[in-house]
Structures are given as C-alpha cells and as structure tokens.
Scaffold this active site. Structure first.
Site, short mmCIF file in Angstrom:
data_model
loop_
_atom_site.label_atom_id
_atom_site.label_comp_id
_atom_site.label_asym_id
_atom_site.label_seq_id
_atom_site.Cartn_x
_atom_site.Cartn_y
_atom_site.Cartn_z
N CYS A 153 0.85 -1.19 0.00
CA CYS A 153 0.00 0.00 0.00
C CYS A 153 0.89 1.25 0.00
O CYS A 153 1.89 1.31 -0.70
CB CYS A 153 -0.95 -0.07 1.19
SG CYS A 153 -2.37 1.03 1.15
N HIS A 198 -0.33 1.24 -3.40
CA HIS A 198 -1.71 1.69 -3.54
C HIS A 198 -1.74 2.73 -4.66
O HIS A 198 -0.83 3.57 -4.76
CB HIS A 198 -2.21 2.30 -2.23
CG HIS A 198 -3.69 2.49 -2.23
ND1 HIS A 198 -4.28 3.63 -2.74
CD2 HIS A 198 -4.69 1.68 -1.81
CE1 HIS A 198 -5.58 3.51 -2.62
NE2 HIS A 198 -5.88 2.34 -2.07
#
Length: 198
Positions: free
Chosen positions: A111, A135
């Site tokens: 992420c 992400h």
C-alpha cells in the site's frame, strides 16, 4: 532464500497503520512458523491505534535493546497514510530498510508503505530501477524513481511490494514462499478457502 532454519520477520506498526494489512501479514507469517516481532515506531508503550481505530499491542518498541534487528530475515512495512508517514520519516526505520536491502534480506512494503522504500534511498544504491507497486493513491510519488508496475504483488530480487488491503493475503503468502518455501505457502493457504491460486 528459503531454508530450514527458523526464519524471523519484523512488522513495523505506528499510529495510523492499516490494520487489515498488519494483522493479515502477522497472522499468515505466524501460521507458517515464522517468528514475527511486531515493532512499534514512535510509540514508547501501550498499544498502537491503527487507521480505523483498531488497537494493536506490539511485541516491542523500536530502540528496545532486546530486539536484535540484525538477526531478522525480513522487514515489512504495512500501509495506512498515518502509519506510512511516521515510518517513512523515522531515521531508524529508513536505516533498517536500507541495511536489510543491502544485505539481500527481504524488504517488503504494501500500500502506501512503499513510500518508506523511497525515503530509505534504496533505489539510489542499485544500478537499475527497482520494480515496485503500491496503492494507486501514491503511484505518482513513486513512478519517477522506480519502474512502477500496476500488479498485485511485485518481486524484484529481495524487494517485495503490493497494492493494498485486498492484496494482503497474496503478499503475505509470497513472503512465506520466499522465507520458508512454496510448499509451506501452499500448506498455509490450503485451509484459507482462497479465491486465487499461488
């Protein structure tokens, strides 16, 4: 990278860490028999409050002399905007990430946690651009310094990155595979009723 010795991994946590990612990584690695130490950063005692208010009690706190950082085989950075901000800016975390990468130990981030790879300066110490993912919300902060891939899990030698909460099981199982072998990863995955294959 896999062998029969007990493998050890550090999972960093900080205020604002993405709890799904942290807990899934910790759980999957422990299911595989990997000794995981949850290491809090910039918290000196008590639990860490994650991005959605879930509290995680760490095993230790960064700077704790009882944690022999050099004895670990992997270091992992979960995402979460608040947690990533803390981890990316912490000098000890940056140093550990750079040292592990230089020593060919596993360095992993998911992420927004991939931003900590950037601030650790790892990409400046290798001749070719490193392949990473993250992400989508932080892609623009990474794609000029790395060879960015829109893939669920990206492995570039000893660097492993992934995208977010929905890719955490794949990411964690890839770490298991690299640390203790594909057979163990398959064994751990079997009872999880996954909707993907390893």
């Amino acid at each position: 990278m896999a062998n029969s010795q007990l493998k050890k991994a550090i999972v960093f946590v900080a205020e604002g860490t993405e709890e799904m990612e942290a807990v899934i990584i910790i759980d999957v690695l422990r299911r595989a028999g990997i000794h995981v130490v949850v290491l809090a950063v910039e918290v000196s005692s008590g639990p860490v409050t994650c991005s959605r208010g879930v509290k995680i009690t760490p095993d230790a706190y960064i700077g704790d002399d009882s944690v022999k950082i050099g004895s670990f085989d992997a270091v992992i950075v979960p995402g979460g905007a608040g947690g990533t901000s803390v981890l990316s800016q912490n000098a000890q975390v940056r140093s550990i990430l750079a040292e592990f990468h230089a020593q060919r130990k596993i360095v992993a981030a998911i992420c927004a946690g991939t931003l900590a790879i950037k601030t650790a300066g790892i990409q400046s110490k290798v001749p070719q651009p490193l392949r990473v993912t993250s992400h989508p919300s932080v892609k623009a902060q990474l794609e000029h310094d790395f060879l960015y891939k829109d893939e669920r899990v990206v492995v570039d030698s000893n660097l492993v990155t992934s995208r977010g909460p929905g890719t955490t099981l794949e990411f964690a199982l890839k770490l298991v595979s690299l640390l203790v072998g594909e057979e163990k990863a398959s064994e751990v995955a079997a009872p999880m009723v996954l909707n993907f294959s390893l």
